[in-house]
Each structure stands twice: as structure tokens, then as C-alpha cells.
Design an enzyme around this catalytic site. Structure first.
Site, short mmCIF file in Angstrom:
data_model
loop_
_atom_site.label_atom_id
_atom_site.label_comp_id
_atom_site.label_asym_id
_atom_site.label_seq_id
_atom_site.Cartn_x
_atom_site.Cartn_y
_atom_site.Cartn_z
N PHE A 6 32.65 101.16 -58.13
CA PHE A 6 33.30 100.41 -56.72
C PHE A 6 33.92 99.25 -57.23
CE2 PHE A 6 32.16 97.13 -53.35
CZ PHE A 6 32.70 97.81 -52.48
N GLN A 7 35.09 99.11 -56.53
CA GLN A 7 36.02 97.91 -56.88
C GLN A 7 36.38 97.85 -58.13
OE1 GLN A 7 34.35 94.41 -54.85
NE2 GLN A 7 35.18 95.09 -53.11
N LYS B 298 31.40 91.65 -65.32
CA LYS B 298 30.37 90.88 -64.84
C LYS B 298 29.02 90.65 -65.84
CE LYS B 298 27.50 91.24 -60.44
NZ LYS B 298 27.14 91.75 -59.09
#
Length: 581
Positions: free
Chosen positions: A113-114, A163
Site C-alpha cells: 500500500f502506497q 518506515k
């Protein structure tokens, strides 16, 4: 000392002197924004409404301050929204450090996702980019980003920050200096080349200095003017080189290129020597490369060796920082007298001045620019969007300081002016900032009016509404037999009402006798203010060198198209009838 990757980023910012950041948060960068809370007393953060706006704001900040603009956005669409701003900075050699969030390293390549390959997307439009894959490499990667962005020819750098690296812990060993194999910018010009250049100047009868954007970026404008004054050499500037201000006004012949002054282009076309200072010789300057300055020898000074000889043949190449090279030039004492050449240029200037037809029916956009120039301080920062408004500002505003004219020169980015003007005001809070935009470009980042209001930034905005995508409309008139395909914007909103809805003071003007009062009120205002000026929709930017044409023979007149005004009025009338229904 051990710390998390997100904390390392801010500690590195402090060591690099960063005190201002632009951006928008998101899931893949949330840990960095959480850490930002611990640095609010040391670093100012400005929240924008779109990542493109944030990136243009960082660009405007960098152009005014000379420091790198810093942007922090999330992954995926947040990162891709910065692409136009990055490309704008790349084309104009503006130092940016763009931090993009990325999915965890274990997810990369899984279409998470993204997830977007940010380094792959931005590789052609950055000076350098880097996907961080371990906490150990992070301190060096950040240092490298700032070093590459600000040394040599400046430019944008992207640091893609996964992240899991943001939350990982490691030793923060931040280097004071780094060396990159194969990257050693040359900053001092070769003495023999400098001597050759000065010998050519001594022998010349008809020299001209072309001042480019490199003079502004290097902070060399004072040295440029000293050089012009000392040797009495006439000068012109590119679009990005505005700020030339010799003590003798007879030595400056305004801009050159597609919409340069007739006399400026004449000087280049008829010179026997060109001294190009921080110029990249783009197609907008050259016109037809085969006929460009055919009788002139060319001295080209630039910090980027790749630019020298790329678009034109050069007789004396000098690679180096413009400040250093000019200081060496100024050590020479030459007995020069170019009075005959200057008299010739003065005669051409008298015969073909920059001018426009004035009448009392419709507001002429050129007059608005002249009025702003008259009432605002000399050190005002002027930010233009792209198209006709940009060219009118370049032609009719008298810039007297370096880093005072901001626009997207290389990429031609509509929507640049408003967010870049915000960044300029943040970077230079004590100087007036005036933003010029056309009705088309203004609507491309109009959401940043909310940013203006949020931080109560006293920028002054002038929207010149000619009911069209004006420059394209002009080309359609001149080169496509007045077939106005997809360029009429007669159903524009009332921009003053939009500004007022946001909480910004605004006014709308439609008549020539309203201009003086409006601009004077704009200058007096201590708060942000917008003027929506409805201007003559058929006004063109002249002179104009047709694409690929000879810069020595530009168009100086074009027929005024009354039929276009009638078409605009017809669309407006039809729109009103629709509202009534």
C-alpha cells in the site's frame, strides 16, 4: 550515541543549519512527524495543502535565502506529488533536500500500500537520490544529500526513508566532512583561460556580457556589476539572470531570447565577443543555433562543465565558481573604450523600445507591472507564474537586486508562483513579496491560499485574468490562424471572492482607472491581499522570436485580434444565461 532513525534526521538538520521545513504528513512518514514534536522550538514547520505546493515553497525559500529548501512527505502519492516541484528545481539548479517516506524495507517490491519506486521516478530530475536500506548508512546518507544539493551546480536531492529505518536504533556518527569518489566540483577558473578571455575583451570592439541564472545562484551579482562598470561592457540578461544593475544604465540592455527586448537581442546578434556568465544557452535564448551570434567569439563561464559546449561552440571555456572567476577578471587593468558600440545600441533602443499600446477601455497587464514597480520598494521579491504574466514581469519590472525575481524558467511550471511566493516570504520576512499569476496558472495551486491565511503571511497577490491560457492563445493567434482550441477560460470564478472566503483581503478591478488605487492599497497593506485584475484578453507579449527563429529579427508587432475579445464576451454571456436558467 544511539538513537532512532527519525531522531537522527532532525539531529542532522540542526548540524546542517536547517531551521525551516515544508511538507505534509502521512502513514509512511508518521514516525518522523512524531519526532518533529520534540524540535518545534528549534525548527519551524509549515504545513501545506498539497505536496507540490510544499515543494515549490521550499524552492522559493531556497532561491531567496541561498540555503537548501527541505521538504518532508509521505510515500506513494505524497512522493509523486512532489515530482513537478523537484523537476522545476532541477531545471533551474535550485538546492532542495526532499525526504520521502517509504514502506518498510521488507515490503519493497511487493506492491505494498502506497509503495512507489521514488528513486526510479526521480532519477532523471535529481542531482542525486538515495534509498536508505540500513540504519548504519543513514547519517552519511543525510550528510551526502546536503553536500550534493549545495555544492558545485546546486540541485535537488531525494532521500527515500523506509518506515522501519525511521524506527530502528543505531549509532549517530554524523560526519563533519565527506568526500565522494568522482565528485569534485571545480571552483577556481584556469588562469590561462582567464587570461585568454581578457585578451579577447581587450581586442574586442563590440562585446556583450550575458548574465545568466548562475550569477544569482552564486551570489555574484555585485561582482558582475563591478565587472561591467570597470570595463564599460554592455550587458544583457537571461530570464533567470535578472538583477543586473550597473551604475551607468546605458550599459544594460534588458533581457534576451524569445521575449527579450529587441535591442537586447540585437546586441547579441551583432556582437563580436560574448562573455556568458552562468548561462546554459537554452533554446529560448538561442532561437536558431545556426544563426546565433554568428560573428562572435564566445567566452563561457560556468561551474558545470557539462553545460560548456553543449548547445553552442565555445572559444574560451572556463569552469569554475562565478565569484572566483570574476574576482580574477577584476584583477586585470585594460584600457577599453566601447563608446561607439554603446551609441549604436542606444540608437537601436530608441528606435525599438519596449512598449505597448495604451487605451482607456481595458486594463493593460503591462501597466499593472509598471505600477507595482513604481510603488513597491527596490528590494521587493517578485514571483511570477508561467506564461504571458511571467514575460510581462520580465519585460517591465526593473530588478535592482540579486535573488529578487523568482519564476520557473527551465520547466515552465504553471502553478509555481503562489506556493513559491509563500516560501520566499518565509525566507525573507522583512522584504515585500509580490506574486503575479495568470488566471490559468493560479488555479493550479489555488489551495495554498489557505496556507497564506493559516500563517498570516503578508504576501501580495495579483491575478491577471485574461480569460485564457494566454501564451498558448497567443501562439494560436500567430501561428495557427486564430484557431483557439481549448484555451478560453471565460468561465473563471471571481478570485477576489475566493480569497475573501478564505479570510484574505481582496478586490476585483476591471477598468484602467482602478489600477493605481488598487496597487497603492496593495503596497500599504500590512496583511495578505489579493487583486483580481480583469485585463485585456487579446494583449500579446511582444517582441517575440518565433520558435527556431533568428534572435536578430524578432516580431515586434502583431495584429490585435478583436474577434477573440468578442468570443470571450460570447462565452461569458452564455455562461450567465446558464446561471439564470
Amino acid at each position: 550515541m544511539k538513537m532512532k532513525g527519525s531522531k537522527m534526521l532532525f539531529e542532522a538538520f540542526l548540524r546542517e543549519g536547517v531551521d525551516t521545513i515544508f511538507g505534509i504528513p502521512g502513514g509512511a512518514i508518521i514516525n518522523v512527524y512524531d519526532e518533529l514534536c520534540n524540535y518545534e522550538d528549534k525548527i519551524n514547520f509549515y504545513l501545506f495543502r498539497h505536496e507540490q505546493g510544499a515543494t515549490h515553497a521550499a524552492d522559493g525559500y531556497a532561491r531567496v535565502t541561498g540555503k537548501p529548501g527541505v521538504v518532508i512527505v509521505t510515500s506513494g502519492p505524497g512522493a509523486t506529488n512532489t515530482v513537478t516541484g523537484i523537476a522545476t528545481a532541477y531545471m533551474d539548479s535550485i538546492p532542495l533536500v526532499v525526504i520521502t517516506g517509504q514502506v518498510p524495507t521488507s515490503f519493497i517490491g511487493t506492491d505494498a500500500f502506497q509503495e512507489v519506486d521514488v528513486t526510479g521516478i526521480t532519477m532523471p530530475i535529481t542531482k542525486h537520490n538515495h534509498l536508505v536500506t540500513s540504519i548504519e548508512e543513514l547519517p552519511y546518507a543525510i550528510k551526502e544529500a546536503f553536500y550534493v544539493a549545495t555544492t558545485g551546480r546546486p540541485g535537488p536531492v531525494v532521500l527515500d526513508f523506509p518506515k522501519d529505518i525511521q524506527t530502528a536504533e543505531g549509532e549517530f556518527n554524523y560526519p563533519d566532512e565527506i568526500e565522494i569518489l568522482g565528485y569534485k566540483p571545480t571552483v577556481k577558473g584556469h588562469p590561462k583561460q582567464i587570461k585568454k578571455a581578457m585578451e579577447l575583451l581587450k581586442e574586442s570592439k563590440r562585446p556583450i556580457v550575458i548574465v545568466g541564472g548562475g550569477a544569482n545562484l552564486s551570489g555574484a551579482m555585485d561582482l558582475v556589476n563591478r565587472f561591467i562598470d570597470k570595463f564599460g561592457v554592455p550587458a544583457v540578461s537571461t530570464l533567470m539572470g535578472r538583477g543586473v544593475n550597473p551604475s551607468d544604465e546605458r550599459l544594460y540592455y534588458d533581457g534576451i531570447g524569445m521575449h527579450g527586448a529587441y535591442y537586447g537581442n540585437y546586441a547579441v546578434a551583432n556582437a563580436d565577443l560574448i562573455i556568458a556568465l552562468g548561462v546554459r544557452f537554452s533554446d529560448r535564448i538561442l532561437g536558431n543555433p545556426r544563426t546565433f551570434a554568428r560573428n562572435a567569439k564566445i567566452v563561457h563561464v560556468d561551474i558545470d562543465p557539462a553545460e560548456i559546449g553543449k548547445n553552442v561552440s565555445v572559444d574560451v571555456p572556463i569552469v569554475g565558481d562565478l565569484r572566483n572567476v570574476l574576482e580574477e577578471f577584476l584583477k586585470y587593468d585594460l584600457d577599453t573604450d566601447f563608446s561607439e558600440w554603446i551609441e549604436e545600441l542606444q540608437e537601436v533602443k530608441k528606435k525599438y523600445p519596449l512598449t505597448y499600446k495604451r487605451d482607456g477601455k481595458l486594463i493593460k497587464p503591462q501597466y499593472i507591472v509598471e505600477k507595482v514597480n513604481e510603488v513597491f520598494p527596490d528590494d521587493t521579491i517578485v514571483v511570477a507564474d508561467v506564461g504571458q504574466n511571467q514575460m510581462w514581469v520580465a519585460q517591465y519590472y526593473r530588478f535592482k537586486h540579486q535573488r529578487s525575481f523568482l519564476c520557473s524558467g527551465g520547466l515552465g511550471t504553471m502553478g509555481y508562483a503562489l506556493p513559491a511566493g509563500i516560501g520566499a516570504k518565509i525566507g525573507a520576512p522583512d522584504r515585500e513579496v509580490v506574486i503575479f499569476a495568470g488566471d490559468g496558472g493560479f488555479q493550479m495551486n489555488i489551495q495554498e491560499l489557505m496556507t497564506v491565511k493559516r500563517y498570516n503571511l503578508p504576501v501580495k497577490i495579483i491575478v491577471m485574468d485574461n480569460k485564457a491560457l494566454g501564451m498558448v492563445r497567443q501562439w494560436q493567434q500567430l501561428f495557427f490562424n486564430c484557431r483557439y482550441s481549448a484555451t478560453i477560460l471565460a468561465d473563471n470564478p471571481d478570485f477576489a471572492k475566493i480569497a475573501e472566503a478564505v479570510g484574505i483581503k481582496a478586490m476585483r478591478i476591471e477598468k484602467p482607472d482602478e489600477v493605481d488605487r488598487a496597487v497603492e492599497e496593495l503596497a500599504r497593506s500590512k496583511e495578505p491581499m489579493l487583486i483580481h485584475a480583469v485585463v485585456d484578453p487579446a494583449e500579446n507579449v511582444l517582441p517575440m522570436v518565433p520558435p527556431g527563429g533568428d534572435v536578430g529579427t524578432p516580431l515586434v508587432e502583431a495584429p490585435y485580434d478583436e474577434s477573440f475579445v468578442e468570443r470571450v464576451l460570447k462565452v461569458i454571456e452564455e455562461s450567465r444565461r446558464g446561471d439564470e436558467r
